[in-house]
Design an enzyme around this catalytic site. Structure first.
Site, PDB file in Angstrom:
ATOM      1  NE  ARG A   1      -4.153  -1.715   0.198  1.00 39.96           N
ATOM      2  CZ  ARG A   1      -4.264  -2.775  -0.609  1.00 39.96           C
ATOM      3  NH1 ARG A   1      -3.339  -3.019  -1.521  1.00 39.96           N
ATOM      4  NH2 ARG A   1      -5.316  -3.575  -0.516  1.00 39.96           N
TER       5      ARG A   1
ATOM      6  CG  HIS B   1      -3.328  -1.071  -6.646  1.00 34.92           C
ATOM      7  ND1 HIS B   1      -3.772  -0.420  -5.526  1.00 34.92           N
ATOM      8  CD2 HIS B   1      -3.290  -2.386  -6.296  1.00 34.92           C
ATOM      9  CE1 HIS B   1      -3.984  -1.298  -4.558  1.00 34.92           C
ATOM     10  NE2 HIS B   1      -3.701  -2.499  -5.003  1.00 34.92           N
TER      11      HIS B   1
HETATM   12  P1  NDP Z   1      -1.117 -11.710   5.461  1.00 41.05           P
HETATM   13  O1  NDP Z   1      -2.045 -11.224   6.498  1.00 41.05           O
HETATM   14  O2  NDP Z   1      -1.191 -13.142   5.042  1.00 41.05           O
HETATM   15  O3  NDP Z   1       0.398 -11.444   5.922  1.00 41.05           O
HETATM   16  C1  NDP Z   1       0.793 -10.223   6.453  1.00 41.05           C
HETATM   17  C2  NDP Z   1       2.229 -10.344   6.937  1.00 41.05           C
HETATM   18  O4  NDP Z   1       2.648  -9.055   7.439  1.00 41.05           O
HETATM   19  C3  NDP Z   1       2.383 -11.333   8.097  1.00 41.05           C
HETATM   20  O5  NDP Z   1       3.610 -12.037   8.007  1.00 41.05           O
HETATM   21  C4  NDP Z   1       2.377 -10.402   9.316  1.00 41.05           C
HETATM   22  O6  NDP Z   1       3.064 -10.918  10.450  1.00 41.05           O
HETATM   23  C5  NDP Z   1       3.134  -9.216   8.761  1.00 41.05           C
HETATM   24  N1  NDP Z   1       2.879  -8.030   9.583  1.00 41.05           N
HETATM   25  C6  NDP Z   1       1.694  -7.431   9.845  1.00 41.05           C
HETATM   26  N2  NDP Z   1       1.854  -6.392  10.695  1.00 41.05           N
HETATM   27  C7  NDP Z   1       3.183  -6.360  10.974  1.00 41.05           C
HETATM   28  C8  NDP Z   1       3.964  -5.544  11.820  1.00 41.05           C
HETATM   29  N3  NDP Z   1       3.423  -4.563  12.544  1.00 41.05           N
HETATM   30  N4  NDP Z   1       5.292  -5.799  11.892  1.00 41.05           N
HETATM   31  C9  NDP Z   1       5.849  -6.813  11.190  1.00 41.05           C
HETATM   32  N5  NDP Z   1       5.155  -7.628  10.367  1.00 41.05           N
HETATM   33  C10 NDP Z   1       3.832  -7.398  10.278  1.00 41.05           C
HETATM   34  O7  NDP Z   1      -1.288 -10.730   4.205  1.00 41.05           O
HETATM   35  P2  NDP Z   1      -1.047 -11.059   2.657  1.00 41.05           P
HETATM   36  O8  NDP Z   1       0.322 -11.599   2.485  1.00 41.05           O
HETATM   37  O9  NDP Z   1      -2.179 -11.837   2.103  1.00 41.05           O
HETATM   38  O10 NDP Z   1      -1.186  -9.586   2.009  1.00 41.05           O
HETATM   39  C11 NDP Z   1      -0.372  -8.507   2.428  1.00 41.05           C
HETATM   40  C12 NDP Z   1      -0.854  -7.197   1.820  1.00 41.05           C
HETATM   41  O11 NDP Z   1      -0.563  -7.139   0.424  1.00 41.05           O
HETATM   42  C13 NDP Z   1      -2.364  -6.968   1.859  1.00 41.05           C
HETATM   43  O12 NDP Z   1      -2.777  -6.521   3.134  1.00 41.05           O
HETATM   44  C14 NDP Z   1      -2.560  -5.925   0.795  1.00 41.05           C
HETATM   45  O13 NDP Z   1      -2.464  -4.633   1.357  1.00 41.05           O
HETATM   46  C15 NDP Z   1      -1.383  -6.117  -0.145  1.00 41.05           C
HETATM   47  N6  NDP Z   1      -1.824  -6.538  -1.491  1.00 41.05           N
HETATM   48  C16 NDP Z   1      -1.505  -5.750  -2.571  1.00 41.05           C
HETATM   49  C17 NDP Z   1      -1.914  -6.099  -3.850  1.00 41.05           C
HETATM   50  C18 NDP Z   1      -1.529  -5.284  -5.064  1.00 41.05           C
HETATM   51  O14 NDP Z   1      -2.033  -5.524  -6.151  1.00 41.05           O
HETATM   52  N7  NDP Z   1      -0.631  -4.326  -4.974  1.00 41.05           N
HETATM   53  C19 NDP Z   1      -2.703  -7.327  -4.068  1.00 41.05           C
HETATM   54  C20 NDP Z   1      -2.942  -8.103  -2.872  1.00 41.05           C
HETATM   55  C21 NDP Z   1      -2.532  -7.703  -1.636  1.00 41.05           C
HETATM   56  P3  NDP Z   1       2.515 -12.250  11.181  1.00 41.05           P
HETATM   57  O15 NDP Z   1       2.959 -13.395  10.287  1.00 41.05           O
HETATM   58  O16 NDP Z   1       3.214 -12.230  12.489  1.00 41.05           O
HETATM   59  O17 NDP Z   1       1.019 -12.127  11.253  1.00 41.05           O
END
Ligand code: NDP
Length: 302
Positions: A217, A265
Protein backbone atom coordinates in the site's frame (compact mmCIF):
# COMPACT_ATOMS: atom_id res chain seq x y z
CA UNK A 1 -28.71 -17.02 1.79
CA UNK A 2 -29.31 -13.49 0.55
CA UNK A 3 -26.01 -12.14 -0.68
CA UNK A 4 -25.22 -8.51 -1.46
CA UNK A 5 -22.52 -7.77 -4.02
CA UNK A 6 -21.16 -4.39 -2.92
CA UNK A 7 -18.27 -2.98 -4.90
CA UNK A 8 -17.60 0.21 -6.77
CA UNK A 9 -14.51 -1.33 -8.32
CA UNK A 10 -15.07 -5.04 -8.94
CA UNK A 11 -17.41 -5.66 -11.86
CA UNK A 12 -20.63 -7.46 -10.90
CA UNK A 13 -20.89 -8.89 -14.43
CA UNK A 14 -17.57 -10.77 -13.94
CA UNK A 15 -18.61 -12.23 -10.60
CA UNK A 16 -22.35 -12.81 -10.57
CA UNK A 17 -22.64 -15.47 -13.29
CA UNK A 18 -19.92 -17.52 -11.56
CA UNK A 19 -21.46 -17.03 -8.11
CA UNK A 20 -24.96 -17.85 -9.30
CA UNK A 21 -23.86 -21.06 -10.96
CA UNK A 22 -21.78 -22.15 -7.91
CA UNK A 23 -24.54 -21.27 -5.41
CA UNK A 24 -27.85 -21.93 -7.23
CA UNK A 25 -29.84 -22.02 -3.98
CA UNK A 26 -28.79 -18.48 -2.96
CA UNK A 27 -30.09 -15.08 -4.08
CA UNK A 28 -27.83 -12.21 -5.12
CA UNK A 29 -28.58 -8.50 -4.86
CA UNK A 30 -26.90 -5.25 -5.88
CA UNK A 31 -28.66 -2.98 -3.33
CA UNK A 32 -28.78 -3.28 0.49
CA UNK A 33 -32.00 -4.69 2.00
CA UNK A 34 -33.14 -5.83 5.42
CA UNK A 35 -32.79 -9.56 4.73
CA UNK A 36 -29.17 -9.64 3.55
CA UNK A 37 -27.11 -12.42 5.22
CA UNK A 38 -23.72 -11.94 3.56
CA UNK A 39 -21.95 -9.01 1.94
CA UNK A 40 -19.26 -9.56 -0.68
CA UNK A 41 -17.34 -6.31 -0.50
CA UNK A 42 -14.52 -4.34 -2.12
CA UNK A 43 -14.82 -0.56 -1.78
CA UNK A 44 -18.57 -0.81 -1.10
CA UNK A 45 -20.77 2.22 -1.87
CA UNK A 46 -21.19 4.64 1.07
CA UNK A 47 -23.90 3.55 3.51
CA UNK A 48 -23.79 -0.15 2.50
CA UNK A 49 -23.56 -1.41 6.10
CA UNK A 50 -26.06 1.01 7.62
CA UNK A 51 -29.16 -1.19 7.49
CA UNK A 52 -28.29 -4.85 7.37
CA UNK A 53 -29.82 -6.22 10.61
CA UNK A 54 -29.41 -9.92 9.67
CA UNK A 55 -25.79 -9.69 8.52
CA UNK A 56 -23.76 -12.86 9.32
CA UNK A 57 -20.57 -12.41 7.30
CA UNK A 58 -18.63 -9.79 5.39
CA UNK A 59 -16.41 -11.46 2.81
CA UNK A 60 -13.82 -9.17 1.25
CA UNK A 61 -13.19 -9.56 -2.48
CA UNK A 62 -9.63 -8.31 -1.89
CA UNK A 63 -6.69 -9.53 0.15
CA UNK A 64 -6.14 -6.11 1.81
CA UNK A 65 -8.96 -5.08 4.16
CA UNK A 66 -7.75 -1.75 5.57
CA UNK A 67 -10.49 0.21 3.76
CA UNK A 68 -13.23 -2.12 5.01
CA UNK A 69 -11.92 -1.76 8.55
CA UNK A 70 -12.38 2.01 8.22
CA UNK A 71 -16.11 1.59 7.45
CA UNK A 72 -17.81 3.27 10.43
CA UNK A 73 -20.99 1.19 10.12
CA UNK A 74 -19.24 -2.21 9.84
CA UNK A 75 -20.70 -4.07 12.85
CA UNK A 76 -17.98 -5.20 15.28
CA UNK A 77 -19.87 -8.43 16.02
CA UNK A 78 -20.01 -9.61 12.40
CA UNK A 79 -17.02 -11.66 11.21
CA UNK A 80 -14.95 -10.08 8.43
CA UNK A 81 -13.05 -12.51 6.20
CA UNK A 82 -10.35 -11.47 3.83
CA UNK A 83 -9.83 -13.13 0.49
CA UNK A 84 -6.91 -15.45 -0.04
CA UNK A 85 -6.94 -16.06 -3.77
CA UNK A 86 -4.33 -18.56 -5.00
CA UNK A 87 -4.33 -16.94 -8.46
CA UNK A 88 -3.57 -13.60 -6.86
CA UNK A 89 -0.77 -15.10 -4.76
CA UNK A 90 0.87 -16.50 -7.92
CA UNK A 91 0.41 -13.20 -9.74
CA UNK A 92 2.03 -11.31 -6.86
CA UNK A 93 4.99 -13.67 -6.77
CA UNK A 94 5.45 -13.18 -10.52
CA UNK A 95 5.52 -9.42 -9.96
CA UNK A 96 8.03 -9.77 -7.10
CA UNK A 97 10.28 -11.90 -9.31
CA UNK A 98 9.91 -9.52 -12.27
CA UNK A 99 10.94 -6.48 -10.19
CA UNK A 100 13.76 -8.21 -8.32
CA UNK A 101 15.19 -9.67 -11.56
CA UNK A 102 14.84 -6.32 -13.37
CA UNK A 103 17.01 -4.74 -10.67
CA UNK A 104 19.37 -7.72 -10.21
CA UNK A 105 20.08 -8.02 -13.96
CA UNK A 106 20.36 -4.18 -14.38
CA UNK A 107 17.55 -4.27 -16.98
CA UNK A 108 16.14 -0.90 -15.78
CA UNK A 109 19.53 0.65 -16.61
CA UNK A 110 19.91 -1.06 -19.96
CA UNK A 111 16.49 0.27 -21.01
CA UNK A 112 17.79 3.80 -20.41
CA UNK A 113 21.01 3.04 -22.24
CA UNK A 114 19.10 1.75 -25.25
CA UNK A 115 17.30 5.10 -25.50
CA UNK A 116 20.75 6.80 -25.50
CA UNK A 117 22.28 4.10 -27.82
CA UNK A 118 24.88 3.52 -25.15
CA UNK A 119 26.73 0.16 -25.01
CA UNK A 120 27.85 -0.30 -21.40
CA UNK A 121 27.85 -3.38 -19.20
CA UNK A 122 27.49 -3.45 -15.44
CA UNK A 123 29.13 -5.97 -13.16
CA UNK A 124 27.25 -9.25 -12.99
CA UNK A 125 26.12 -10.46 -9.57
CA UNK A 126 25.01 -13.99 -8.86
CA UNK A 127 21.69 -14.52 -7.12
CA UNK A 128 23.68 -15.95 -4.20
CA UNK A 129 25.42 -12.55 -3.87
CA UNK A 130 22.09 -10.88 -3.09
CA UNK A 131 19.77 -10.91 -0.11
CA UNK A 132 16.15 -10.04 -0.73
CA UNK A 133 14.32 -8.69 2.33
CA UNK A 134 10.61 -9.43 2.45
CA UNK A 135 8.53 -7.21 4.74
CA UNK A 136 5.59 -9.47 5.55
CA UNK A 137 5.80 -13.26 5.54
CA UNK A 138 2.10 -14.01 5.18
CA UNK A 139 0.28 -15.57 2.23
CA UNK A 140 2.13 -13.35 -0.25
CA UNK A 141 5.51 -13.02 1.43
CA UNK A 142 5.95 -16.73 2.11
CA UNK A 143 5.13 -17.70 -1.49
CA UNK A 144 7.53 -15.06 -2.85
CA UNK A 145 10.19 -16.35 -0.44
CA UNK A 146 9.94 -19.89 -1.81
CA UNK A 147 10.27 -18.75 -5.41
CA UNK A 148 13.16 -16.36 -4.69
CA UNK A 149 14.99 -19.17 -2.87
CA UNK A 150 14.44 -21.44 -5.89
CA UNK A 151 16.27 -18.85 -8.02
CA UNK A 152 19.21 -18.92 -5.61
CA UNK A 153 18.69 -15.63 -3.76
CA UNK A 154 19.22 -15.36 -0.02
CA UNK A 155 15.96 -14.36 1.64
CA UNK A 156 15.38 -12.49 4.89
CA UNK A 157 11.89 -11.74 6.16
CA UNK A 158 10.11 -9.59 8.72
CA UNK A 159 6.91 -10.56 10.50
CA UNK A 160 5.07 -9.33 13.58
CA UNK A 161 5.20 -12.66 15.38
CA UNK A 162 8.19 -15.03 15.34
CA UNK A 163 8.06 -17.31 12.31
CA UNK A 164 9.98 -20.26 10.89
CA UNK A 165 10.24 -20.74 7.14
CA UNK A 166 12.78 -23.13 5.59
CA UNK A 167 15.97 -21.32 4.52
CA UNK A 168 14.52 -17.87 5.24
CA UNK A 169 16.28 -15.66 7.80
CA UNK A 170 13.07 -14.76 9.66
CA UNK A 171 13.08 -11.95 12.20
CA UNK A 172 10.75 -9.70 14.11
CA UNK A 173 13.40 -6.96 13.97
CA UNK A 174 12.98 -4.68 10.98
CA UNK A 175 16.50 -3.27 11.35
CA UNK A 176 17.96 -6.77 11.27
CA UNK A 177 16.17 -7.63 8.02
CA UNK A 178 16.89 -4.31 6.30
CA UNK A 179 20.56 -4.27 7.20
CA UNK A 180 21.04 -7.64 5.43
CA UNK A 181 18.99 -6.70 2.38
CA UNK A 182 20.12 -5.55 -1.06
CA UNK A 183 16.54 -5.37 -2.26
CA UNK A 184 13.47 -4.89 -0.07
CA UNK A 185 9.97 -5.98 -1.09
CA UNK A 186 7.04 -4.64 0.93
CA UNK A 187 4.16 -7.12 1.26
CA UNK A 188 2.68 -5.87 4.53
CA UNK A 189 -0.92 -5.07 5.39
CA UNK A 190 -1.48 -1.37 6.06
CA UNK A 191 -2.14 -0.95 9.78
CA UNK A 192 -1.38 1.85 12.25
CA UNK A 193 1.85 -0.06 13.08
CA UNK A 194 3.02 -0.42 9.46
CA UNK A 195 2.04 3.02 8.11
CA UNK A 196 5.19 4.97 7.09
CA UNK A 197 7.37 1.99 7.99
CA UNK A 198 9.69 2.82 5.08
CA UNK A 199 11.03 6.22 6.07
CA UNK A 200 14.32 8.13 6.19
CA UNK A 201 15.74 5.97 8.99
CA UNK A 202 14.65 2.57 7.71
CA UNK A 203 15.46 3.28 4.04
CA UNK A 204 19.01 4.15 5.14
CA UNK A 205 19.29 0.71 6.72
CA UNK A 206 18.93 -1.00 3.31
CA UNK A 207 22.29 -1.81 1.74
CA UNK A 208 23.88 0.79 -0.56
CA UNK A 209 22.79 0.46 -4.21
CA UNK A 210 19.73 -1.56 -3.31
CA UNK A 211 16.18 -1.23 -4.50
CA UNK A 212 12.75 -0.92 -2.96
CA UNK A 213 9.73 -2.75 -4.35
CA UNK A 214 6.44 -1.60 -2.84
CA UNK A 215 3.56 -3.86 -3.83
CA UNK A 216 1.51 -3.46 -0.64
CA UNK A 217 0.00 0.00 0.00
CA UNK A 218 1.17 3.57 -0.66
CA UNK A 219 0.89 4.39 3.04
CA UNK A 220 3.85 2.15 3.86
CA UNK A 221 6.36 4.52 2.25
CA UNK A 222 7.20 8.14 3.08
CA UNK A 223 7.57 9.33 -0.51
CA UNK A 224 9.79 12.32 0.18
CA UNK A 225 12.21 10.10 2.12
CA UNK A 226 12.25 7.58 -0.70
CA UNK A 227 13.00 10.30 -3.26
CA UNK A 228 15.85 11.55 -1.04
CA UNK A 229 17.27 8.01 -0.81
CA UNK A 230 17.12 7.68 -4.62
CA UNK A 231 18.53 11.16 -5.30
CA UNK A 232 21.45 10.63 -2.93
CA UNK A 233 22.31 7.37 -4.73
CA UNK A 234 21.74 5.27 -1.62
CA UNK A 235 19.02 3.34 -3.46
CA UNK A 236 19.43 2.53 -7.15
CA UNK A 237 15.79 2.13 -8.09
CA UNK A 238 12.24 1.89 -6.76
CA UNK A 239 9.37 -0.16 -8.17
CA UNK A 240 6.08 1.28 -6.99
CA UNK A 241 2.69 -0.29 -7.63
CA UNK A 242 0.68 1.49 -4.93
CA UNK A 243 0.31 5.13 -3.92
CA UNK A 244 -1.28 7.38 -1.31
CA UNK A 245 -3.61 8.75 -3.99
CA UNK A 246 -4.75 6.40 -6.73
CA UNK A 247 -4.80 6.93 -9.64
CA UNK A 248 -1.45 8.67 -9.16
CA UNK A 249 -2.13 12.34 -10.08
CA UNK A 250 -0.72 13.46 -13.43
CA UNK A 251 1.42 16.19 -11.81
CA UNK A 252 3.02 13.84 -9.26
CA UNK A 253 6.85 13.99 -9.56
CA UNK A 254 7.06 10.20 -9.18
CA UNK A 255 5.84 9.80 -12.76
CA UNK A 256 8.93 11.48 -14.16
CA UNK A 257 11.57 10.36 -11.67
CA UNK A 258 14.31 8.52 -13.61
CA UNK A 259 14.86 6.00 -10.81
CA UNK A 260 11.22 5.06 -10.32
CA UNK A 261 9.22 2.42 -12.21
CA UNK A 262 5.47 2.75 -11.82
CA UNK A 263 2.68 0.23 -12.30
CA UNK A 264 -1.01 1.10 -11.75
CA UNK A 265 -1.82 -1.03 -8.66
CA UNK A 266 -1.63 -4.04 -10.93
CA UNK A 267 0.83 -6.26 -9.04
CA UNK A 268 -1.90 -8.83 -8.44
CA UNK A 269 -5.57 -8.51 -9.31
CA UNK A 270 -8.38 -10.61 -7.90
CA UNK A 271 -9.34 -13.21 -10.47
CA UNK A 272 -12.91 -14.43 -9.96
CA UNK A 273 -11.97 -17.80 -11.49
CA UNK A 274 -9.42 -18.60 -8.75
CA UNK A 275 -11.06 -16.58 -5.96
CA UNK A 276 -14.50 -18.15 -6.31
CA UNK A 277 -13.83 -21.51 -4.55
CA UNK A 278 -12.57 -19.69 -1.43
CA UNK A 279 -15.59 -17.39 -1.36
CA UNK A 280 -18.01 -20.28 -1.88
CA UNK A 281 -16.25 -22.18 0.93
CA UNK A 282 -16.86 -19.29 3.34
CA UNK A 283 -20.49 -18.92 2.28
CA UNK A 284 -21.00 -22.66 2.94
CA UNK A 285 -19.34 -22.26 6.35
CA UNK A 286 -21.68 -19.36 7.17
CA UNK A 287 -24.63 -21.53 6.11
CA UNK A 288 -23.50 -24.18 8.61
CA UNK A 289 -22.97 -21.54 11.30
CA UNK A 290 -19.16 -22.02 11.26
CA UNK A 291 -16.65 -19.18 11.46
CA UNK A 292 -15.10 -18.17 8.12
CA UNK A 293 -11.59 -19.04 7.00
CA UNK A 294 -9.14 -16.11 6.86
CA UNK A 295 -10.96 -14.25 9.59
CA UNK A 296 -9.57 -10.73 10.04
CA UNK A 297 -8.12 -9.98 13.48
CA UNK A 298 -9.67 -6.57 14.03
CA UNK A 299 -7.31 -5.70 16.89
CA UNK A 300 -4.23 -6.45 14.76
CA UNK A 301 -5.82 -4.64 11.78
CA UNK A 302 -5.32 -7.44 9.20
P1 NDP B 1 -1.12 -11.71 5.46
O1 NDP B 1 -2.05 -11.22 6.50
O2 NDP B 1 -1.19 -13.14 5.04
O3 NDP B 1 0.40 -11.44 5.92
C1 NDP B 1 0.79 -10.22 6.45
C2 NDP B 1 2.23 -10.34 6.94
O4 NDP B 1 2.65 -9.06 7.44
C3 NDP B 1 2.38 -11.33 8.10
O5 NDP B 1 3.61 -12.04 8.01
C4 NDP B 1 2.38 -10.40 9.32
O6 NDP B 1 3.06 -10.92 10.45
C5 NDP B 1 3.13 -9.22 8.76
N1 NDP B 1 2.88 -8.03 9.58
C6 NDP B 1 1.69 -7.43 9.85
N2 NDP B 1 1.85 -6.39 10.70
C7 NDP B 1 3.18 -6.36 10.97
C8 NDP B 1 3.96 -5.54 11.82
N3 NDP B 1 3.42 -4.56 12.54
N4 NDP B 1 5.29 -5.80 11.89
C9 NDP B 1 5.85 -6.81 11.19
N5 NDP B 1 5.15 -7.63 10.37
C10 NDP B 1 3.83 -7.40 10.28
O7 NDP B 1 -1.29 -10.73 4.20
P2 NDP B 1 -1.05 -11.06 2.66
O8 NDP B 1 0.32 -11.60 2.48
O9 NDP B 1 -2.18 -11.84 2.10
O10 NDP B 1 -1.19 -9.59 2.01
C11 NDP B 1 -0.37 -8.51 2.43
C12 NDP B 1 -0.85 -7.20 1.82
O11 NDP B 1 -0.56 -7.14 0.42
C13 NDP B 1 -2.36 -6.97 1.86
O12 NDP B 1 -2.78 -6.52 3.13
C14 NDP B 1 -2.56 -5.92 0.79
O13 NDP B 1 -2.46 -4.63 1.36
C15 NDP B 1 -1.38 -6.12 -0.15
N6 NDP B 1 -1.82 -6.54 -1.49
C16 NDP B 1 -1.51 -5.75 -2.57
C17 NDP B 1 -1.91 -6.10 -3.85
C18 NDP B 1 -1.53 -5.28 -5.06
O14 NDP B 1 -2.03 -5.52 -6.15
N7 NDP B 1 -0.63 -4.33 -4.97
C19 NDP B 1 -2.70 -7.33 -4.07
C20 NDP B 1 -2.94 -8.10 -2.87
C21 NDP B 1 -2.53 -7.70 -1.64
P3 NDP B 1 2.51 -12.25 11.18
O15 NDP B 1 2.96 -13.40 10.29
O16 NDP B 1 3.21 -12.23 12.49
O17 NDP B 1 1.02 -12.13 11.25
Amino acid sequence: MNILFASQVEKAESWLPLLESALPQDRFFAEPRDDIDIVLAATPPAGTFERLPKLKLVQSLWMGVEKLLEEPALPASVPLARLVDPGMVSAMTETVLACVLDWHRHLYRYRDYQRARRWHRHRQYLATDRTIGLLGLGELGSDAARRLLALGFNVAGWSRRPKKLDEVACSTSLEEVLSKSNAVVCLLPLTPQTRNVLNERTLKAIRQGGCLVNLARGGHVVTKDLLAALDSGHLAHAYLDVFDTEPLPEQDPLWRHPKVSITPHAAALTDPRTALPRIVQNIERARRGEPPLNLVDRAAGY
